[in-house]
Design a protein around this motif. Structure first.
Motif, mmCIF file in Angstrom:
data_model
loop_
_atom_site.group_PDB
_atom_site.id
_atom_site.type_symbol
_atom_site.label_atom_id
_atom_site.label_comp_id
_atom_site.label_asym_id
_atom_site.label_seq_id
_atom_site.Cartn_x
_atom_site.Cartn_y
_atom_site.Cartn_z
ATOM 1 N N ILE A 130 0.862 -1.183 0.000
ATOM 2 C CA ILE A 130 0.000 0.000 0.000
ATOM 3 C C ILE A 130 0.898 1.233 0.000
ATOM 4 O O ILE A 130 1.663 1.461 0.949
ATOM 5 C CB ILE A 130 -0.942 0.048 1.224
ATOM 6 C CG1 ILE A 130 -1.918 -1.131 1.197
ATOM 7 C CG2 ILE A 130 -1.711 1.369 1.256
ATOM 8 C CD1 ILE A 130 -2.883 -1.144 2.374
ATOM 9 N N GLY A 131 0.816 2.031 -1.039
ATOM 10 C CA GLY A 131 1.645 3.220 -1.150
ATOM 11 C C GLY A 131 1.470 4.163 0.026
ATOM 12 O O GLY A 131 0.358 4.402 0.484
ATOM 13 N N GLY A 132 2.584 4.689 0.531
ATOM 14 C CA GLY A 132 2.553 5.669 1.615
ATOM 15 C C GLY A 132 2.506 5.079 3.005
ATOM 16 O O GLY A 132 2.521 5.827 3.991
ATOM 17 N N GLU A 133 2.477 3.769 3.130
ATOM 18 C CA GLU A 133 2.305 3.152 4.444
ATOM 19 C C GLU A 133 3.589 3.182 5.264
ATOM 20 O O GLU A 133 4.682 2.946 4.753
ATOM 21 C CB GLU A 133 1.842 1.707 4.279
ATOM 22 C CG GLU A 133 1.535 1.009 5.594
ATOM 23 C CD GLU A 133 0.864 -0.326 5.376
ATOM 24 O OE1 GLU A 133 -0.368 -0.404 5.515
ATOM 25 O OE2 GLU A 133 1.566 -1.294 5.032
ATOM 26 N N ILE A 134 3.435 3.456 6.571
ATOM 27 C CA ILE A 134 4.566 3.422 7.496
ATOM 28 C C ILE A 134 4.583 2.075 8.221
ATOM 29 O O ILE A 134 3.631 1.287 8.141
ATOM 30 C CB ILE A 134 4.513 4.576 8.511
ATOM 31 C CG1 ILE A 134 3.250 4.504 9.370
ATOM 32 C CG2 ILE A 134 4.612 5.920 7.804
ATOM 33 C CD1 ILE A 134 3.213 5.520 10.512
ATOM 34 N N ALA A 135 5.663 1.808 8.936
ATOM 35 C CA ALA A 135 5.860 0.503 9.577
ATOM 36 C C ALA A 135 4.750 0.157 10.561
ATOM 37 O O ALA A 135 4.314 -0.995 10.622
ATOM 38 C CB ALA A 135 7.215 0.484 10.277
ATOM 39 N N ALA A 136 4.288 1.127 11.344
ATOM 40 C CA ALA A 136 3.281 0.841 12.364
ATOM 41 C C ALA A 136 2.014 0.259 11.749
ATOM 42 O O ALA A 136 1.431 -0.694 12.277
ATOM 43 C CB ALA A 136 2.960 2.109 13.149
ATOM 44 N N ARG A 137 1.584 0.818 10.636
ATOM 45 C CA ARG A 137 0.388 0.317 9.974
ATOM 46 C C ARG A 137 0.651 -1.052 9.344
ATOM 47 O O ARG A 137 -0.216 -1.942 9.370
ATOM 48 C CB ARG A 137 -0.054 1.311 8.904
ATOM 49 C CG ARG A 137 -1.248 0.888 8.072
ATOM 50 C CD ARG A 137 -2.460 0.589 8.895
ATOM 51 N NE ARG A 137 -3.597 0.211 8.061
ATOM 52 C CZ ARG A 137 -4.556 -0.630 8.438
ATOM 53 N NH1 ARG A 137 -4.539 -1.172 9.635
ATOM 54 N NH2 ARG A 137 -5.545 -0.923 7.609
ATOM 55 N N ALA A 138 1.834 -1.258 8.801
ATOM 56 C CA ALA A 138 2.178 -2.544 8.209
ATOM 57 C C ALA A 138 2.143 -3.655 9.256
ATOM 58 O O ALA A 138 1.691 -4.772 8.975
ATOM 59 C CB ALA A 138 3.551 -2.479 7.557
ATOM 60 N N VAL A 139 2.598 -3.363 10.471
ATOM 61 C CA VAL A 139 2.584 -4.371 11.528
ATOM 62 C C VAL A 139 1.145 -4.765 11.866
ATOM 63 O O VAL A 139 0.853 -5.946 12.103
ATOM 64 C CB VAL A 139 3.326 -3.862 12.781
ATOM 65 C CG1 VAL A 139 3.168 -4.851 13.936
ATOM 66 C CG2 VAL A 139 4.802 -3.664 12.477
#
Length: 299
Positions: A130-139
């Motif tokens: 997902i473009g623009g995603e940071i690590a916290a959301r990926a986790v």
């Protein structure tokens, strides 16, 4: 499944056809960028020193016997008849921004390469970028995805948006640790995949620190790391036109050719990491401080 946001499941081309199409795409990129330059489409760089780190546990008796593998879950499943699912999660570089179609994203091309290497048509690389995603959301998405399906390997492309969006460095390290723990709890393998190198980086020091954070976490937690940053930076030091061909028109995201290079070299790395640990010292990760000292923005 919507929470996972799988955008593409399959590469549709065999390796030979894929390479022909990519070569044509590269030629078009070069003609568009510099129609009078006269240089031919470059070859993908080889796996260079600093690109791959196996990070095997020190003192592991299996490693001493030459029997350890860096991706044991995936290696085990290769000996089983069940289908193999690999989850590629991350931001725009995983989603495939800059590619001419989803079939040229790195997960789609990696799927084709792994199917050819293993001679198995039941290998699926799920694209959860997902473009623009940071690590916290990926986790958060990782947690949901691993609870939903039997993933053999997670390839986590991480760091770029945390750098660009001003995420605190300590908070980023915490999310890396949390992500590693989530994957380990699910009994899946993890391969970390760090940010891209490009010459328009505004704050090289911040990029170097975040890449060092990824390398240090990988080393401390014994997680294999494919350093795209080292791979692309070294390519630029050797032949800047190769890096130019690897990037799309915006000079940051990757092109069809760039994604193909990453997919092919990542496939080589995965093949290495599912066999007995033989990563030579020359292939161990080069400290990011050393990379920084080579040349900040090569001409």
């Amino acid at each position: 499944m919507s929470e996972l946001h799988i955008t593409a499941r399959a590469g549709t081309f065999g390796c030979a056809a894929r390479r022909v199409i990519v070569a044509l795409a590269v030629g078009l990129v070069l003609q568009t960028a510099a129609p009078e330059s006269g240089f031919a489409a470059p070859a993908c760089p080889s796996l260079q020193a600093g690109t791959l780190a196996a990070n095997a546990a020190v003192g592991d008796p299996d490693a001493a016997a030459g029997a350890a593998v860096a991706l044991p879950s995936l290696a085990h499943r290769l000996d089983e008849p069940q289908p193999i699912e690999i989850l590629a999660i991350g931001s725009s570089s995983t989603e495939g921004v800059g590619a001419s179609s989803p079939a040229f994203s790195y997960p789609a091309q990696l799927q084709g390469a792994l199917r050819e290497i293993w001679k198995r048509s039941d290998v699926t690389v799920l694209n959860a970028g997902i473009g623009g995603e940071i690590a916290a959301r990926a986790v958060e998405r990782l947690t949901a995805a691993l609870a939903d399906r039997p993933i053999a390997l997670v390839i986590w492309q991480v760091g770029t948006n945390d750098i660009l969006q001003g995420v605190d460095e300590a908070a980023f390290r915490d999310e890396l640790e949390r992500g590693v723990s989530v994957v380990r709890a699910a009994k899946a393998d993890l391969l970390l995949f760090d940010p891209q190198f490009f010459t328009r980086i505004r704050d090289f020091a911040r990029f170097e620190r975040f890449n060092a954070a990824i390398a240090e976490t990988a080393s401390a937690r014994h997680v294999p790391l494919f350093s795209r940053y080292a791979f692309m930076k070294e390519a630029n030091l050797r032949t800047p036109e190769t890096l130019g061909a690897m990037l799309s028109r915006d000079g940051m995201h990757m092109s069809d050719f760039g994604y193909a290079c990453i997919a092919d070299r990542l496939a080589d790395a995965i093949r290495t990491l599912t066999g007995p640990a033989r990563v030579a010292s020359a292939e161990a990760l080069v400290p990011m401080a050393n990379l920084a000292g080579a040349e900040a923005v090569p001409h």
